[in-house]
Scaffold this motif. Structure first.
Motif, short mmCIF file in Angstrom:
data_model
loop_
_atom_site.label_atom_id
_atom_site.label_comp_id
_atom_site.label_asym_id
_atom_site.label_seq_id
_atom_site.Cartn_x
_atom_site.Cartn_y
_atom_site.Cartn_z
N PHE A 41 0.82 -1.21 0.00
CA PHE A 41 0.00 0.00 0.00
C PHE A 41 0.86 1.27 0.00
O PHE A 41 0.32 2.35 0.21
CB PHE A 41 -0.93 0.01 1.20
CG PHE A 41 -2.04 -1.01 1.10
CD1 PHE A 41 -3.20 -0.72 0.38
CD2 PHE A 41 -1.93 -2.24 1.72
CE1 PHE A 41 -4.21 -1.65 0.28
CE2 PHE A 41 -2.94 -3.17 1.62
CZ PHE A 41 -4.09 -2.88 0.89
N ALA A 42 2.15 1.12 -0.23
CA ALA A 42 3.08 2.25 -0.21
C ALA A 42 2.85 3.13 1.02
O ALA A 42 2.74 4.34 0.93
CB ALA A 42 2.97 3.08 -1.49
N TRP A 43 2.71 2.46 2.15
CA TRP A 43 2.43 3.17 3.40
C TRP A 43 3.75 3.61 4.02
O TRP A 43 4.62 2.77 4.27
CB TRP A 43 1.66 2.25 4.35
CG TRP A 43 1.27 2.89 5.63
CD1 TRP A 43 1.92 2.83 6.81
CD2 TRP A 43 0.12 3.71 5.86
NE1 TRP A 43 1.26 3.54 7.77
CE2 TRP A 43 0.14 4.11 7.20
CE3 TRP A 43 -0.94 4.16 5.04
CZ2 TRP A 43 -0.83 4.93 7.76
CZ3 TRP A 43 -1.91 4.96 5.61
CH2 TRP A 43 -1.85 5.34 6.95
N PRO A 44 3.96 4.88 4.23
CA PRO A 44 5.27 5.34 4.72
C PRO A 44 5.48 5.03 6.21
O PRO A 44 5.52 5.94 7.04
CB PRO A 44 5.24 6.84 4.46
CG PRO A 44 3.79 7.20 4.46
CD PRO A 44 3.02 6.00 4.04
N GLY A 45 5.61 3.78 6.53
CA GLY A 45 5.75 3.39 7.94
C GLY A 45 7.08 2.75 8.22
O GLY A 45 7.98 2.73 7.38
N ILE A 46 7.21 2.23 9.42
CA ILE A 46 8.47 1.65 9.86
C ILE A 46 8.79 0.37 9.11
O ILE A 46 9.95 0.07 8.82
CB ILE A 46 8.42 1.41 11.39
CG1 ILE A 46 8.34 2.76 12.09
CG2 ILE A 46 9.61 0.63 11.87
CD1 ILE A 46 7.87 2.67 13.51
N GLY A 47 7.77 -0.39 8.80
CA GLY A 47 7.97 -1.64 8.07
C GLY A 47 8.70 -1.41 6.77
O GLY A 47 9.62 -2.15 6.41
N ARG A 48 8.29 -0.34 6.06
CA ARG A 48 8.95 -0.08 4.79
C ARG A 48 10.38 0.43 5.00
O ARG A 48 11.28 0.13 4.21
CB ARG A 48 8.14 0.94 3.99
CG ARG A 48 7.79 0.39 2.63
CD ARG A 48 6.89 1.33 1.88
NE ARG A 48 7.60 2.43 1.27
CZ ARG A 48 6.99 3.58 0.93
NH1 ARG A 48 5.70 3.74 1.17
NH2 ARG A 48 7.67 4.54 0.36
N LEU A 49 10.55 1.18 6.07
CA LEU A 49 11.89 1.66 6.40
C LEU A 49 12.82 0.47 6.64
O LEU A 49 13.95 0.43 6.14
CB LEU A 49 11.79 2.52 7.67
CG LEU A 49 12.97 3.38 8.05
CD1 LEU A 49 13.18 4.47 7.01
CD2 LEU A 49 12.76 4.01 9.43
N LEU A 50 12.30 -0.51 7.36
CA LEU A 50 13.07 -1.71 7.68
C LEU A 50 13.41 -2.46 6.39
O LEU A 50 14.54 -2.90 6.17
CB LEU A 50 12.25 -2.60 8.62
CG LEU A 50 12.89 -3.89 9.11
CD1 LEU A 50 14.09 -3.57 9.97
CD2 LEU A 50 11.90 -4.71 9.92
N TYR A 51 12.43 -2.57 5.53
CA TYR A 51 12.58 -3.26 4.24
C TYR A 51 13.69 -2.61 3.41
O TYR A 51 14.58 -3.27 2.90
CB TYR A 51 11.21 -3.20 3.56
CG TYR A 51 11.15 -3.55 2.10
CD1 TYR A 51 11.04 -4.88 1.69
CD2 TYR A 51 11.13 -2.55 1.13
CE1 TYR A 51 10.93 -5.20 0.36
CE2 TYR A 51 11.02 -2.86 -0.21
CZ TYR A 51 10.93 -4.19 -0.59
OH TYR A 51 10.82 -4.49 -1.91
#
Lengths: 350, 306
Positions: free
Chosen positions: B252-262
């Motif tokens: 969902f291209a959500w700018p959260g921590i999960g994506r940062l980690l990824y």
């Protein structure tokens, strides 16, 4: 001892009849979509008057607890009352809805369960648990509710109740917890208390105290008591009447004295023979064989495979109730015609 | 009670130390970050210079001690890739992740707990079978697939919700649903089994024998006793959803921590990965502490025995 105040006594009008009259009660368990039927309670009848105590005895799995749960209408999902009636103070409980039964449970009929360690909710204070019946049935609130709870706790001899009632079950001993369960039973001012093996999990000394307490309470309030047990010593101490169950059937009932002095049914005789006697050097008698499988009962009298006195008729025909002169009722072919009370003939079913 | 909390905090510190050492080692097994930080044409001397610049030429124990010293001061290092302090990046993303995590937790609780209770009360009824089916689907449908189906239905066909990104509440609905779905199913199963156990107990039998209304028996006597395992799971689930909703956040291209980690993992951004994991561990430990203290409020036995 003063049990205190008129409010402890159940509000009941002078009713001439018995408090409880169970007739031909049949409760069956259905499993595998109703293809397998277990007759846990099979044509059980007895009556109980105000202030009387009935001892319900029998081996484990003979249907004692199911009989009690049928009376209060709290059977497990798989079980159903399929016949007979439970007339309590003139009303047939088997015809009542759960809603109507709820108004009777905890108020007019109370039950004490076996395990005091498990029957109190660990997360609620003693006050709350004892107060609930009065809160929901008598709508007591605030100070009158607090006083009521203290009064009940005092009645079951809990020391300093105003302090103890703020505690939790885990802070109490087993004997105390069972007395609190007793207080909960009395909270609604019942006219019938069913005690399902209330002392099996208590120490012997605590047991004796608890039984004395129940007797005292009964003397004060005139409550009728059903006492489920397999301890015949307790029956002799506590009860006016005894009913012996075997494989879901009541095989003999009568006044304690008559039944202990002159047991009519071979099973009752065997049961009394299996009580250990102090000082006796002889090995303890045990009834040969195993209790039958309720899903697959032997034909005729259920006890015949284990009965030392069985006659050919016992194998093929099931005996009915034979009412005998001394007030006992036995379901056994051997007593047929023996001192039988004229008016009642044993009903025979094959 | 204070003693209970102090002991919990000490245990938590030990847990965090073990966690930090583990993640410190694990990221270093993923390969050499310097190769990704330099241009493809970089000479070995350039690589050595970068290595020296970021302190990667020192031995692992020295690096670890430095890392821990800084962590205790509240500094998680600087991201190789963003060239910004990790804590800044983390706290930039945290509000988004909290929004998503809390919304998903709420969904999982609102679906899982009531359905679990009804399922237990009406055990083996048609409702129970439906609930069991839903739980099975919830546990077996992968979140990314559900996310894609949601996008297809609600964004592409119905055009009700935006496909991706963050903004107003409409952006939260689908990711929260896709994320909470799995946790709702696990919540349902746990609530059901926990309630079934309690409903079979003697004190519930006694509560019914008192003639109490069913609502009181189920909602107060039974549910309160069934609550402890449900609370524990809800706490841990929430931390997982806030910190490790990697797949859902990417979809969902959500700018959260999960994506940062990824991103951090793919860029071999050691400080970033270490920082995010440590913060997640910190949050787990914190939430568990809160849950433990809540237990004590629910259960008087825990209060006294510690």
């Amino acid at each position: 001892m003063n049990m205190g105040g008129p409010d402890m006594a159940p509000q009941r009008s002078a009713r001439p009849g018995p408090v409880l009259e169970v007739s031909d009660l049949q409760t069956h368990f259905f499993s595998f979509g109703g293809t397998r039927v277990v007759k846990a309670v099979d044509r059980v009848s007895f009556t109980l008057h105000e202030g009387e105590t009935l001892g319900l005895v029998g081996e484990s799995g003979s249907g004692k607890t199911t009989t009690c749960l049928s009376i209060v209408g709290l059977l497990p999902r798989a079980a159903r009352i399929v016949g007979g009636s439970v007339v309590f103070e003139g009303e047939d409980l088997t015809r009542k809805s759960q809603r109507e039964l709820r108004r009777i449970r905890g108020r007019r009929i109370a039950m004490i369960l076996q395990d005091p360690m498990a029957s109190l909710n660990p997360l609620f204070t003693i006050f709350r648990q004892v107060a609930e019946p009065a809160f929901f049935h008598q709508q007591l609130r605030g100070r009158s509710l607090r006083e009521r709870v203290q009064h009940l706790l005092r009645a079951v001899r809990i020391p300093s109740p105003e302090w103890r009632m703020r505690e939790y079950p885990h802070q109490m001993s087993g004997g105390m917890r069972q007395r609190i369960v007793g207080a909960i039973a009395l909270a609604g001012g019942p006219s019938l208390v069913i005690a399902d093996e209330p002392t099996t999990n208590l120490d012997v000394t605590i047991q004796a105290q608890y039984l004395d307490l129940l007797k005292d309470i009964q003397r004060e309030t005139g409550v009728a008591l059903i006492f489920v047990t397999h301890n015949l010593g307790i029956v002799a101490k506590m009860c006016d009447k005894v009913a012996v169950m075997y494989a879901g059937k009541l095989i003999e009932r009568g006044p304690v004295r008559e039944l202990f002095d002159d047991p009519k049914h071979p099973y009752t005789r065997a049961l009394l023979g299996a009580v250990p006697k102090l000082g006796s050097k002889e090995p303890l008698y045990s009834i040969p064989g195993q209790p039958p499988n309720l899903a697959n009962l032997p034909a005729g009298c259920s006890f015949h495979p284990r009965c030392p006195e069985a006659v050919p008729r016992c194998v093929s025909e099931e005996p009915g109730d034979f009412h005998l002169g001394d007030g006992t009722v036995a379901r056994c072919w051997l007593v047929e015609g023996k001192n039988e009370a004229g008016a009642h003939r044993g009903r025979t079913r094959s | 009670m204070p003693q209970f909390i102090i002991r919990r905090v000490l245990y938590s510190l030990v847990t965090l130390c073990i966690l930090s050492a583990t993640i410190f080692l694990v990221v270093r097994f993923t390969g050499d970050p310097v190769a990704l930080m330099a241009e493809a044409s970089a000479r070995p001397e350039d690589l050595d210079r970068i290595r020296q610049q970021w302190g990667l030429d020192r031995s692992w124990p020295v690096q670890y001690v430095t890392f821990m010293q800084n962590a205790f001061k509240g500094e998680l290092g600087k991201s190789f890739n963003y060239r910004l302090p990790v804590s800044e990046l983390y706290f930039q993303r945290l509000p988004n992740s909290l929004t998503l995590g809390l919304a998903a937790t709420l969904i999982s609780l609102l679906i899982g707990v009531p359905a679990g209770i009804i399922s237990a009360v009406k055990v083996n009824s048609w409702w129970d079978n439906v609930a069991k089916g839903v739980a099975l689907l919830g546990l077996s449908i992968p979140g990314f697939w559900l996310g894609l189906v949601l996008i297809l239905v609600f964004s592409v066909w119905l055009r009700w919700l935006p496909t991706s990104g963050a903004g107003d509440w409409r952006h939260v609905v689908m990711p929260a649903l896709a994320l909470g779905w799995y946790f709702a199913a696990s919540m349902l199963r746990l609530t059901r089994s926990s309630m079934l156990e309690v409903l079979g107990s003697e004190y519930i039998k006694l509560a019914r024998l008192k003639g109490l209304p069913d609502v009181v028996v189920i909602a107060m006597h039974a549910f309160k006793n069934a609550l402890i395992p449900v609370f524990t799971l809800a706490g841990v689930n929430m931390v997982v959803m806030v910190n490790a909703a990697v797949i859902i956040e990417v979809i969902f291209a959500w700018p959260g921590i999960g994506r940062l980690l990824y991103e951090g993992i793919f860029q071999r951004d050691f400080p970033l990965v270490q920082g995010v994991v440590i913060m997640a561990g910190f949050m787990i430990v914190g939430i568990n502490l809160v849950v433990d203290i809540l237990y004590a409020f629910i259960d008087p036995r825990i209060r006294l025995t510690r």
